[in-house]
Scaffold this motif. Structure first.
Motif, PDB file in Angstrom:
ATOM      1  N   VAL A 264     -75.092  51.064 -24.761  1.00 17.83           N
ATOM      2  CA  VAL A 264     -74.462  49.803 -24.366  1.00 17.83           C
ATOM      3  C   VAL A 264     -75.297  48.626 -24.881  1.00 17.83           C
ATOM      4  O   VAL A 264     -74.754  47.650 -25.412  1.00 17.83           O
ATOM      5  CB  VAL A 264     -74.270  49.729 -22.829  1.00 17.83           C
ATOM      6  CG1 VAL A 264     -73.820  48.350 -22.395  1.00 17.83           C
ATOM      7  CG2 VAL A 264     -73.259  50.786 -22.384  1.00 17.83           C
ATOM      8  N   ALA A 265     -76.626  48.715 -24.741  1.00 15.88           N
ATOM      9  CA  ALA A 265     -77.509  47.653 -25.252  1.00 15.88           C
ATOM     10  C   ALA A 265     -77.314  47.489 -26.758  1.00 15.88           C
ATOM     11  O   ALA A 265     -77.225  46.367 -27.273  1.00 15.88           O
ATOM     12  CB  ALA A 265     -78.966  47.985 -24.940  1.00 15.88           C
ATOM     13  N   GLU A 266     -77.223  48.619 -27.468  1.00 17.31           N
ATOM     14  CA  GLU A 266     -77.003  48.595 -28.928  1.00 17.31           C
ATOM     15  C   GLU A 266     -75.684  47.894 -29.259  1.00 17.31           C
ATOM     16  O   GLU A 266     -75.627  47.022 -30.143  1.00 17.31           O
ATOM     17  CB  GLU A 266     -76.979  50.040 -29.445  1.00 17.31           C
ATOM     18  CG  GLU A 266     -76.641  50.168 -30.916  1.00 17.31           C
ATOM     19  CD  GLU A 266     -76.429  51.617 -31.340  1.00 17.31           C
ATOM     20  OE1 GLU A 266     -75.920  51.822 -32.454  1.00 17.31           O
ATOM     21  OE2 GLU A 266     -76.773  52.546 -30.572  1.00 17.31           O
ATOM     22  N   ALA A 267     -74.619  48.249 -28.537  1.00 13.64           N
ATOM     23  CA  ALA A 267     -73.296  47.652 -28.787  1.00 13.64           C
ATOM     24  C   ALA A 267     -73.306  46.150 -28.490  1.00 13.64           C
ATOM     25  O   ALA A 267     -72.678  45.362 -29.190  1.00 13.64           O
ATOM     26  CB  ALA A 267     -72.240  48.356 -27.940  1.00 13.64           C
ATOM     27  N   PHE A 268     -74.036  45.744 -27.448  1.00 15.20           N
ATOM     28  CA  PHE A 268     -74.151  44.318 -27.102  1.00 15.20           C
ATOM     29  C   PHE A 268     -74.801  43.545 -28.251  1.00 15.20           C
ATOM     30  O   PHE A 268     -74.318  42.498 -28.663  1.00 15.20           O
ATOM     31  CB  PHE A 268     -74.989  44.144 -25.826  1.00 15.20           C
ATOM     32  CG  PHE A 268     -74.190  44.233 -24.553  1.00 15.20           C
ATOM     33  CD1 PHE A 268     -73.106  45.079 -24.443  1.00 15.20           C
ATOM     34  CD2 PHE A 268     -74.534  43.476 -23.440  1.00 15.20           C
ATOM     35  CE1 PHE A 268     -72.371  45.174 -23.267  1.00 15.20           C
ATOM     36  CE2 PHE A 268     -73.811  43.544 -22.260  1.00 15.20           C
ATOM     37  CZ  PHE A 268     -72.735  44.398 -22.174  1.00 15.20           C
ATOM     38  N   VAL A 269     -75.931  44.065 -28.725  1.00 17.30           N
ATOM     39  CA  VAL A 269     -76.676  43.378 -29.794  1.00 17.30           C
ATOM     40  C   VAL A 269     -75.816  43.256 -31.046  1.00 17.30           C
ATOM     41  O   VAL A 269     -75.780  42.208 -31.698  1.00 17.30           O
ATOM     42  CB  VAL A 269     -77.995  44.138 -30.106  1.00 17.30           C
ATOM     43  CG1 VAL A 269     -78.650  43.600 -31.382  1.00 17.30           C
ATOM     44  CG2 VAL A 269     -78.963  44.013 -28.934  1.00 17.30           C
ATOM     45  N   LYS A 270     -75.079  44.309 -31.378  1.00 14.11           N
ATOM     46  CA  LYS A 270     -74.251  44.300 -32.592  1.00 14.11           C
ATOM     47  C   LYS A 270     -73.060  43.348 -32.466  1.00 14.11           C
ATOM     48  O   LYS A 270     -72.480  42.955 -33.471  1.00 14.11           O
ATOM     49  CB  LYS A 270     -73.793  45.726 -32.927  1.00 14.11           C
ATOM     50  CG  LYS A 270     -74.943  46.578 -33.460  1.00 14.11           C
ATOM     51  CD  LYS A 270     -74.560  48.019 -33.705  1.00 14.11           C
ATOM     52  CE  LYS A 270     -75.744  48.794 -34.280  1.00 14.11           C
ATOM     53  NZ  LYS A 270     -75.449  50.210 -34.493  1.00 14.11           N
ATOM     54  N   GLN A 271     -72.708  42.981 -31.235  1.00 13.17           N
ATOM     55  CA  GLN A 271     -71.627  42.004 -31.020  1.00 13.17           C
ATOM     56  C   GLN A 271     -72.172  40.587 -30.840  1.00 13.17           C
ATOM     57  O   GLN A 271     -71.417  39.643 -30.637  1.00 13.17           O
ATOM     58  CB  GLN A 271     -70.806  42.381 -29.776  1.00 13.17           C
ATOM     59  CG  GLN A 271     -69.997  43.652 -29.932  1.00 13.17           C
ATOM     60  CD  GLN A 271     -69.379  44.089 -28.611  1.00 13.17           C
ATOM     61  OE1 GLN A 271     -68.343  43.588 -28.205  1.00 13.17           O
ATOM     62  NE2 GLN A 271     -70.009  45.030 -27.929  1.00 13.17           N
ATOM     63  N   GLY A 272     -73.496  40.464 -30.880  1.00 10.47           N
ATOM     64  CA  GLY A 272     -74.095  39.139 -30.697  1.00 10.47           C
ATOM     65  C   GLY A 272     -74.190  38.723 -29.240  1.00 10.47           C
ATOM     66  O   GLY A 272     -74.341  37.541 -28.929  1.00 10.47           O
ATOM     67  N   LEU A 273     -74.104  39.690 -28.315  1.00  6.09           N
ATOM     68  CA  LEU A 273     -74.240  39.397 -26.880  1.00  6.09           C
ATOM     69  C   LEU A 273     -75.709  39.527 -26.488  1.00  6.09           C
ATOM     70  O   LEU A 273     -76.424  40.391 -26.992  1.00  6.09           O
ATOM     71  CB  LEU A 273     -73.403  40.378 -26.047  1.00  6.09           C
ATOM     72  CG  LEU A 273     -71.889  40.344 -26.277  1.00  6.09           C
ATOM     73  CD1 LEU A 273     -71.222  41.550 -25.613  1.00  6.09           C
ATOM     74  CD2 LEU A 273     -71.283  39.047 -25.745  1.00  6.09           C
ATOM     75  N   GLY A 274     -76.172  38.672 -25.584  1.00 11.71           N
ATOM     76  CA  GLY A 274     -77.564  38.746 -25.143  1.00 11.71           C
ATOM     77  C   GLY A 274     -77.792  39.919 -24.203  1.00 11.71           C
ATOM     78  O   GLY A 274     -76.843  40.448 -23.616  1.00 11.71           O
ATOM     79  N   LEU A 275     -79.054  40.316 -24.040  1.00 14.77           N
ATOM     80  CA  LEU A 275     -79.399  41.425 -23.147  1.00 14.77           C
ATOM     81  C   LEU A 275     -80.134  40.894 -21.921  1.00 14.77           C
ATOM     82  O   LEU A 275     -81.248  40.376 -22.024  1.00 14.77           O
ATOM     83  CB  LEU A 275     -80.285  42.447 -23.878  1.00 14.77           C
ATOM     84  CG  LEU A 275     -79.665  43.216 -25.046  1.00 14.77           C
ATOM     85  CD1 LEU A 275     -80.672  44.199 -25.623  1.00 14.77           C
ATOM     86  CD2 LEU A 275     -78.395  43.949 -24.616  1.00 14.77           C
ATOM     87  N   TYR A 276     -79.481  41.026 -20.765  1.00 13.18           N
ATOM     88  CA  TYR A 276     -80.075  40.585 -19.503  1.00 13.18           C
ATOM     89  C   TYR A 276     -79.730  41.589 -18.403  1.00 13.18           C
ATOM     90  O   TYR A 276     -78.631  42.135 -18.387  1.00 13.18           O
ATOM     91  CB  TYR A 276     -79.525  39.212 -19.083  1.00 13.18           C
ATOM     92  CG  TYR A 276     -79.766  38.124 -20.106  1.00 13.18           C
ATOM     93  CD1 TYR A 276     -80.982  37.447 -20.158  1.00 13.18           C
ATOM     94  CD2 TYR A 276     -78.770  37.778 -21.017  1.00 13.18           C
ATOM     95  CE1 TYR A 276     -81.209  36.446 -21.099  1.00 13.18           C
ATOM     96  CE2 TYR A 276     -78.990  36.782 -21.965  1.00 13.18           C
ATOM     97  CZ  TYR A 276     -80.212  36.123 -22.007  1.00 13.18           C
ATOM     98  OH  TYR A 276     -80.425  35.151 -22.938  1.00 13.18           O
ATOM     99  N   TYR A 277     -80.686  41.821 -17.493  1.00  9.05           N
ATOM    100  CA  TYR A 277     -80.411  42.656 -16.324  1.00  9.05           C
ATOM    101  C   TYR A 277     -80.935  41.923 -15.090  1.00  9.05           C
ATOM    102  O   TYR A 277     -81.516  40.834 -15.201  1.00  9.05           O
ATOM    103  CB  TYR A 277     -81.043  44.045 -16.472  1.00  9.05           C
ATOM    104  CG  TYR A 277     -82.543  44.115 -16.246  1.00  9.05           C
ATOM    105  CD1 TYR A 277     -83.066  44.584 -15.043  1.00  9.05           C
ATOM    106  CD2 TYR A 277     -83.450  43.729 -17.238  1.00  9.05           C
ATOM    107  CE1 TYR A 277     -84.446  44.662 -14.828  1.00  9.05           C
ATOM    108  CE2 TYR A 277     -84.825  43.800 -17.040  1.00  9.05           C
ATOM    109  CZ  TYR A 277     -85.322  44.265 -15.832  1.00  9.05           C
ATOM    110  OH  TYR A 277     -86.676  44.333 -15.619  1.00  9.05           O
ATOM    111  N   TYR A 278     -80.721  42.503 -13.912  1.00  9.62           N
ATOM    112  CA  TYR A 278     -81.235  41.875 -12.694  1.00  9.62           C
ATOM    113  C   TYR A 278     -81.687  42.961 -11.723  1.00  9.62           C
ATOM    114  O   TYR A 278     -81.025  43.979 -11.565  1.00  9.62           O
ATOM    115  CB  TYR A 278     -80.158  41.014 -12.020  1.00  9.62           C
ATOM    116  CG  TYR A 278     -80.631  40.371 -10.727  1.00  9.62           C
ATOM    117  CD1 TYR A 278     -81.602  39.370 -10.746  1.00  9.62           C
ATOM    118  CD2 TYR A 278     -80.118  40.773  -9.489  1.00  9.62           C
ATOM    119  CE1 TYR A 278     -82.045  38.788  -9.568  1.00  9.62           C
ATOM    120  CE2 TYR A 278     -80.554  40.192  -8.303  1.00  9.62           C
ATOM    121  CZ  TYR A 278     -81.526  39.193  -8.353  1.00  9.62           C
ATOM    122  OH  TYR A 278     -81.966  38.618  -7.183  1.00  9.62           O
TER     123      TYR A 278
END
Length: 359
Positions: A264-278
């Motif tokens: 999921v993190a990989e797919a986010f990065v490839k779509q230009g979405l930032g990576l954040y958790y809480y």
């Protein structure tokens, strides 16, 4: 060689080895007779001294390994299939058993292989996983060799890179420097992590100070998780049986969650979405990822099991989280909508940005 004005493209590969070419791009642009494409590994490009970088006379593109959409293209699937997957998400219509079975099988293939073109090419040509692990491990060795080559005097960098799979295997996936070296100090290692992130060989997911908008500037630099930008390389770093176990959906224990989270993190990065958790200090609430629409914050949960999404429900229904009104769950299941939670199969993740745009 024949150079025909307006009809010849000149390609310079391995730009990191010849940084002066970057200086020459301004002259090529002003001259205007030839199109020029340069390519190179970020490790070298970021850290070799370039006399003058032709600012304003070139366009930079950051390239990633293939995403699941490109893998589907390589397998012979068309844009029509992609649009159909998106339509299922937009309308909340479950996939048929056949569709679900086919896409899940393709997704597992992609997870095991990753998106490195050389790996995918061998698999497509032979329709066998044989030899792909060897190529993946060679790529990792090449990475480490390049790290040593360009990161002079930073011996800890390889240690950080090798430690990512070990730390993802923990129940608490927060990256801990003490697991690399009991005496490790943050100031010694943060430079290494930034170096690897800039070079594109790791992805860093930061902990939000509080689940609210905006995302940028609202995180704690000292708390983070680290992922590999290619899940195939993560699996290749495990024992040889791991690929087989993932395809058979068995024996992965805590690692199963880590692999899907990494995907999921990989797919986010490839779509230009930032990576954040809480993660709340008292550990009563933890959420894997967050994305946003124009006005809303959307929590995203990655489920490797059938447990209830307690934190997700808490974020949606809690009075303290004014920017959150609904959430997304990615799981080994079909499309479904219930109590503000939109459930999608893992293989839909690559379309998340397009889906959010529609919302």
């Amino acid at each position: 060689k024949r150079f025909i004005a307006g009809d010849t493209v000149i390609i310079f590969d391995e730009l990191q080895e010849f940084p002066d070419i970057a200086t020459a791009l301004k002259s090529f642009r002003i001259d205007g007779r030839f199109d020029v494409i340069c390519s190179g590994f970020l490790l070298g490009i970021n850290y070799r001294k370039i006399h003058s970088n032709s600012v304003g006379y070139k366009t930079d593109y950051e390239m990633f390994s293939m995403d699941f959409e490109e893998f589907l293209w390589a397998k012979g699937y068309s844009e029509k299939h992609i649009e159909d997957i998106l339509k299922h998400m937009q309308t909340g219509t479950p996939f048929s058993e056949t569709e679900l079975s086919v896409y899940k099988k393709l997704f597992l293939e992609y997870c095991v292989l990753g998106g490195m073109p050389a790996v995918v090419k061998v698999y497509i040509e032979r329709n066998l996983f044989t030899d792909t692990l060897e190529i993946q491990r060679q790529i990792q060795m090449d990475y480490e060799e390049d790290i040593r080559k360009y990161a002079e005097g930073l011996d800890q960098i390889v240690s950080v890179y090798r430690n990512v799979p070990v730390q993802l295997a923990k129940e608490n996936k927060k990256f801990q420097l003490s697991k690399i070296d009991k005496k490790a100090r943050s100031r010694e290692y943060m430079g290494c992590i930034t170096w690897l992130e800039d070079a594109g060989v790791i992805s860093v997911c930061y902990c939000l100070q509080y689940p609210e908008l905006p995302l940028k500037g609202n995180h704690d630099d000292s708390k983070f998780k680290i992922y590999y930008p290619d899940t195939g390389l993560l699996i290749a770093s495990l024992d040889e049986e791991a690929q087989e176990d993932l395809r058979a959906n068995k024996n992965l224990g805590v690692y199963k969650g880590a692999l899907y989270e990494n995907f999921v993190a990989e797919a986010f990065v490839k779509q230009g979405l930032g990576l954040y958790y809480y993660k709340k200090e008292n550990a009563t609430l933890e959420e894997d990822f967050f994305v946003r629409t124009k006005d809303e914050l959307v929590p995203v949960e990655v489920k490797a099991n059938r447990n209830r999404s307690k934190s997700l429900r808490q974020l949606i229904s809690g009075d303290s989280y004014g920017d959150i009104h609904w959430g997304i769950k990615l799981a080994d299941s079909n499309v479904g909508i219930e109590d503000g939670i939109y459930t999608f199969p893992y293989f839909c993740t690559f379309l998340l940005k397009r889906y959010l745009r529609g919302k």
